[in-house]
Design a protein around this motif. Structure first.
Motif, mmCIF file in Angstrom:
data_model
loop_
_atom_site.group_PDB
_atom_site.id
_atom_site.type_symbol
_atom_site.label_atom_id
_atom_site.label_comp_id
_atom_site.label_asym_id
_atom_site.label_seq_id
_atom_site.Cartn_x
_atom_site.Cartn_y
_atom_site.Cartn_z
ATOM 1 N N SER A 30 0.825 -1.210 0.000
ATOM 2 C CA SER A 30 0.000 0.000 0.000
ATOM 3 C C SER A 30 0.860 1.261 0.000
ATOM 4 O O SER A 30 0.549 2.241 -0.693
ATOM 5 C CB SER A 30 -0.928 -0.011 1.219
ATOM 6 O OG SER A 30 -0.192 -0.185 2.422
ATOM 7 N N LEU A 64 -15.513 -3.965 -0.797
ATOM 8 C CA LEU A 64 -14.442 -4.047 0.198
ATOM 9 C C LEU A 64 -15.015 -4.191 1.600
ATOM 10 O O LEU A 64 -14.538 -4.996 2.407
ATOM 11 C CB LEU A 64 -13.546 -2.804 0.113
ATOM 12 C CG LEU A 64 -12.711 -2.649 -1.163
ATOM 13 C CD1 LEU A 64 -11.864 -1.381 -1.095
ATOM 14 C CD2 LEU A 64 -11.824 -3.859 -1.394
ATOM 15 N N ALA A 68 -14.847 -7.717 3.919
ATOM 16 C CA ALA A 68 -14.278 -7.664 5.263
ATOM 17 C C ALA A 68 -15.290 -8.115 6.302
ATOM 18 O O ALA A 68 -14.941 -8.786 7.288
ATOM 19 C CB ALA A 68 -13.803 -6.246 5.568
ATOM 20 N N ASP A 125 -8.353 4.530 8.012
ATOM 21 C CA ASP A 125 -8.648 3.574 6.945
ATOM 22 C C ASP A 125 -8.561 2.156 7.490
ATOM 23 O O ASP A 125 -7.836 1.886 8.448
ATOM 24 C CB ASP A 125 -7.651 3.780 5.798
ATOM 25 C CG ASP A 125 -7.967 2.925 4.586
ATOM 26 O OD1 ASP A 125 -9.144 2.869 4.193
ATOM 27 O OD2 ASP A 125 -7.047 2.301 4.049
ATOM 28 N N VAL A 127 -8.090 -0.606 5.194
ATOM 29 C CA VAL A 127 -7.301 -1.441 4.288
ATOM 30 C C VAL A 127 -5.815 -1.301 4.556
ATOM 31 O O VAL A 127 -5.102 -2.287 4.755
ATOM 32 C CB VAL A 127 -7.627 -1.094 2.823
ATOM 33 C CG1 VAL A 127 -6.759 -1.922 1.883
ATOM 34 C CG2 VAL A 127 -9.098 -1.319 2.537
ATOM 35 N N SER A 131 -3.318 -4.273 6.114
ATOM 36 C CA SER A 131 -2.364 -4.910 5.201
ATOM 37 C C SER A 131 -0.956 -4.893 5.788
ATOM 38 O O SER A 131 -0.136 -5.753 5.470
ATOM 39 C CB SER A 131 -2.380 -4.201 3.849
ATOM 40 O OG SER A 131 -1.913 -2.870 3.973
ATOM 41 N N GLU A 147 -9.978 -3.826 12.654
ATOM 42 C CA GLU A 147 -10.824 -4.138 11.507
ATOM 43 C C GLU A 147 -12.260 -3.691 11.761
ATOM 44 O O GLU A 147 -12.898 -3.107 10.874
ATOM 45 C CB GLU A 147 -10.779 -5.640 11.223
ATOM 46 C CG GLU A 147 -11.453 -6.027 9.927
ATOM 47 C CD GLU A 147 -11.229 -7.487 9.580
ATOM 48 O OE1 GLU A 147 -11.497 -7.858 8.428
ATOM 49 O OE2 GLU A 147 -10.771 -8.255 10.448
ATOM 50 N N VAL A 270 -10.820 -8.321 -4.462
ATOM 51 C CA VAL A 270 -10.396 -7.420 -3.391
ATOM 52 C C VAL A 270 -8.955 -6.984 -3.599
ATOM 53 O O VAL A 270 -8.605 -5.813 -3.372
ATOM 54 C CB VAL A 270 -10.573 -8.112 -2.023
ATOM 55 C CG1 VAL A 270 -9.920 -7.295 -0.912
ATOM 56 C CG2 VAL A 270 -12.053 -8.315 -1.736
ATOM 57 N N GLU A 274 -8.218 -3.015 -3.955
ATOM 58 C CA GLU A 274 -7.370 -2.350 -2.968
ATOM 59 C C GLU A 274 -6.126 -1.766 -3.618
ATOM 60 O O GLU A 274 -5.740 -0.612 -3.335
ATOM 61 C CB GLU A 274 -6.968 -3.342 -1.872
ATOM 62 C CG GLU A 274 -8.113 -3.749 -0.960
ATOM 63 C CD GLU A 274 -7.671 -4.718 0.107
ATOM 64 O OE1 GLU A 274 -6.505 -5.200 0.024
ATOM 65 O OE2 GLU A 274 -8.458 -5.013 1.018
#
Length: 536
Positions: A30, A64, A68, A125, A127, A131, A147, A270, A274
Motif C-alpha cells: 500500500s 471491500l 471484510a 482507513d 485497508v 495490510s 478491523e 479485493v 485495494e
C-alpha cells in the motif's frame, strides 16, 4: 475508450510490478503503491486521472466492506463491540470536534467548514493498516478491533460529513435533529442489512449453481449499500450487517463448490480493488496541486502538519481513557474483560492511517452552496486531506514495524498462535471422533455395505493417523510431509501431462485429475499457513 483501456492496463501493470518489489524488499504494498501513483502523476505527458468520488463511495467501497464483514468473526466482533464502538463512533466524533475547533481558531475557517474537514479526516482507513499489521504478527484481538473500527467508522464519518456539508450550505444546524436522524440511520441500516443477508442466503440455496451464487454475492454489497445511501444514510452499516450475517449463518448453507470458487474470485477482486485504490490515490496529487497556487503553498503545508498533529494527538487522548475508564467504573466489566497492557493500547492509539474514503469525501464536496456561492475553503480542504493521507500512510506506515518491535507485541502474538493451534488441533480430533461414532452407528444399524464401510474406515484411519499429536511437533512433521507431498504431486502432474501429449487420455480426463491435484495442493498450502495439516 481506447485511452481508458490503455490507462487501466498501465495501472494493473504497475500494480503487479509494485507487488513484486514490495515482496522483494518486505515492504507494505500500500505504501509503495501511493508513492508509485505520485511518481506517475508527476511524469510529464501522462494523462491526468481524476478520481470520481461516486466511483469510490458507490463502486469500490461496498465490495471491500462486504468482504471484510464476511471475513470477520461475528463472535469476536460481538465480544469487542464496546471498544469498536468507542473507536468507530466516539473517537471519530471527538477527532472531528478537535479538528473543527483547531481549524476554526487557528486556520480561520468557519466552524461548520471546520466540521467538514474534521468529518473527512477523522476516520482511519481499514485497508492500509491491516495490510501492514497482518504482516507484523500482532495479537489477534488488536486486529479484530482495528478491523471492526475501520469498517464502522466510515459510517459515522460519512453521516457527520453530510450533516456538516448541509450546515455549510444552509447555514442552519440542529443538534437534536441530527442526533435523532443519526440513531434512525443506525437502527434502520442494521435491520435492512440483516434482512438482506437472510434473503441472500435463501436465494443462494435455491440457485444450486456456484456461478449464480457467486454473482448474487457480488450483487449483495451493492444492494446493501446503494439503497440506504440513496435515502440519506451511509450504506456502510447495512453492508457490514449483511456481511456479518452471511459470515455467521452461511457455513452450513453455502455449498462447498460455491465456497471454493468464491474464495478465489473474491480474493482476486479485493486484491485488484485495494491495489488500484492506493495507486489512484497517489495519482490525485496533480489534481490537488492544480487547484492551489504554488507560490502560496506554505500556508497549506502548515495546515497539513497541524491537522496531522491534531488527529494523532486526539486519538491518543481518546484511546487511553476509553480503554481503562470503563473498567474503573464497572467491576463486572473488569472481571469479564481485564484491562489490556498499556503496550496494546499504545499500538491502537498509534495506528491512525487515513485512506481513500477521506479523499473521496473531500472530492465530493460541492463546488457551490445552496445560495450559489463557492463552497468556502474547498481547495484547502482537499489539499489538507491529501496531505494527511500521504503523511499518515507513508510516515506511520513505515514506522509501524519499528513500533511493534519496540512494544514487543510479536511475542504475545506467538503465544496466541500456539493457543490457537492447540484449540484447532483439539477441535479436529473431536470432529474425527464424531465421524468415528457416526460410522460405528451406521455399521451397527446395517445401513452401509461392508465394502463401502471398509473404504470409509480406511480413509478415516488415514486422517486420524496424519493428525499431529501436539501443535509444535505437528508443525515440523506437517511441514516436511507437505513438502514431500508437493513433490509427489508435481511428479504426478508431469506424468499426466505426458499421457496427454501421447494421446492416451483426453483433455477432459486430464482436467478432472488436475482438479483433484489442485484441491490437494490447496490443502497443503492451507496447512502451511495455519501450521497444522488439515486431514483430507
Amino acid at each position: 475508450m481506447t485511452a481508458t483501456i490503455q490507462t487501466l492496463l498501465l495501472l494493473i501493470a504497475v500494480l503487479v510490478v509494485v507487488a513484486v518489489v514490495a515482496r522483494r524488499f518486505n515492504t507494505a504494498p500500500s505504501i509503495l503503491l501511493v508513492i508509485a501513483g505520485i511518481a506517475l502523476a508527476l511524469i510529464p505527458g501522462l494523462p491526468r486521472m481524476e478520481l470520481a468520488p461516486e466511483l469510490v463511495l458507490l463502486g469500490i467501497l461496498p465490495p471491500l466492506i462486504y468482504s471484510a464483514g464476511v471475513a470477520m468473526s461475528w463472535r469476536e466482533f460481538r465480544f469487542n463491540l464496546r471498544p469498536i464502538t468507542l473507536l468507530a463512533v466516539g473517537c471519530v466524533v471527538f477527532t472531528s470536534c478537535a479538528v473543527a475547533a483547531v481549524a476554526h481558531w487557528l486556520l480561520g475557517m468557519p466552524l461548520a467548514v471546520g466540521f467538514v474537514l474534521g468529518a473527512i479526516v477523522s476516520p482511519p482507513d481499514v485497508v492500509a493498516p491491516l495490510s501492514i499489521v497482518r504482516r507484523l504478527g500482532v495479537p489477534r484481538r488488536l486486529v479484530v478491533v482495528l478491523e471492526g473500527e475501520g469498517l464502522a467508522n466510515d459510517a459515522t464519518a460519512l453521516i457527520l460529513y453530510r450533516f456538516a456539508v448541509a450546515a455549510v450550505g444552509t447555514g442552519a444546524f440542529s443538534l437534536a435533529e441530527a442526533a435523532g436522524e443519526f440513531a434512525l440511520i443506525v437502527i434502520g441500516e442494521i435491520a435492512y442489512g440483516i434482512g438482506l443477508g437472510w434473503l441472500s442466503l435463501r436465494l443462494r440455496r435455491w440457485a444450486h449453481d456456484p456461478r449464480v451464487e457467486i454473482t448474487l454475492s457480488l450483487l449483495m454489497p451493492y444492494a446493501a449499500f446503494l439503497l440506504p445511501a440513496h435515502l440519506g444514510g451511509s450504506g456502510v452499516l447495512a453492508t457490514i450487517a449483511a456481511g456479518l450475517f452471511v459470515s455467521w449463518n452461511g457455513p452450513l448453507l453455502i455449498p462447498a463448490a460455491t465456497r471454493l470458487q468464491g474464495i478465489f474470485f473474491w480474493d482476486l477482486l479485493v486484491y485488484l480493488l485495494e491495489g488500484l485504490v492506493f495507486l489512484v490515490t497517489g495519482l490525485q496529487i496533480r489534481t490537488v496541486l492544480d487547484w492551489l497556487d504554488p507560490i502560496s503553498l506554505r500556508g497549506p503545508l502548515l495546515a497539513v502538519l497541524l491537522t496531522v498533529a491534531i488527529i494523532i494527538a486526539a486519538r491518543f487522548v481518546w484511546v487511553f481513557p476509553a480503554a481503562y475508564l470503563p473498567r474503573r467504573l464497572s467491576r463486572k466489566l473488569a472481571r469479564r474483560d481485564p484491562a489490556p497492557p498499556w503496550r496494546q493500547v499504545f499500538f491502537l492509539a498509534f495506528v491512525g492511517i487515513r485512506g481513500v474514503v477521506s479523499l473521496a469525501a473531500a472530492l465530493a464536496i460541492p463546488l457551490t452552496t445552496l445560495a450559489g456561492a463557492p463552497f468556502p475553503y474547498r481547495d484547502l480542504i482537499l489539499f489538507v486531506t491529501f496531505g494527511v493521507i500521504v503523511v499518515t500512510l507513508i510516515g506511520q506506515g513505515l514506522m509501524l514495524p519499528g513500533v511493534v518491535r519496540w512494544l514487543g507485541l510479536g511475542s504475545h502474538a506467538a503465544e496466541e498462535r500456539e493457543r490457537e493451534r492447540a484449540a484447532e488441533l483439539s477441535a479436529r480430533a473431536e470432529a474425527l471422533n464424531v465421524v468415528q461414532n457416526r460410522l460405528d452407528r451406521l455399521a451397527a444399524e446395517g445401513r452401509i455395505a461392508p465394502e463401502v464401510l471398509a473404504i470409509l474406515r480406511a480413509r478415516h484411519h488415514d486422517r486420524v493417523g496424519r493428525l499431529p499429536r501436539s501443535p509444535s511437533d505437528g508443525f515440523e512433521t506437517a511441514s516436511a510431509a507437505g513438502q514431500l507431498r508437493s513433490d509427489l504431486i508435481a511428479a504426478e502432474r508431469e506424468f499426466i501431462y505426458r499421457l496427454l501429449r501421447e494421446g492416451k487420455i483426453t483433455d477432459e480426463a486430464r482436467r478432472r485429475i488436475e482438479r483433484e491435484l489442485d484441491l490437494e495442493e490447496a490443502a497443503i498450502a492451507c496447512k502451511k499457513e495455519g501450521g497444522v495439516e488439515p486431514p483430507l
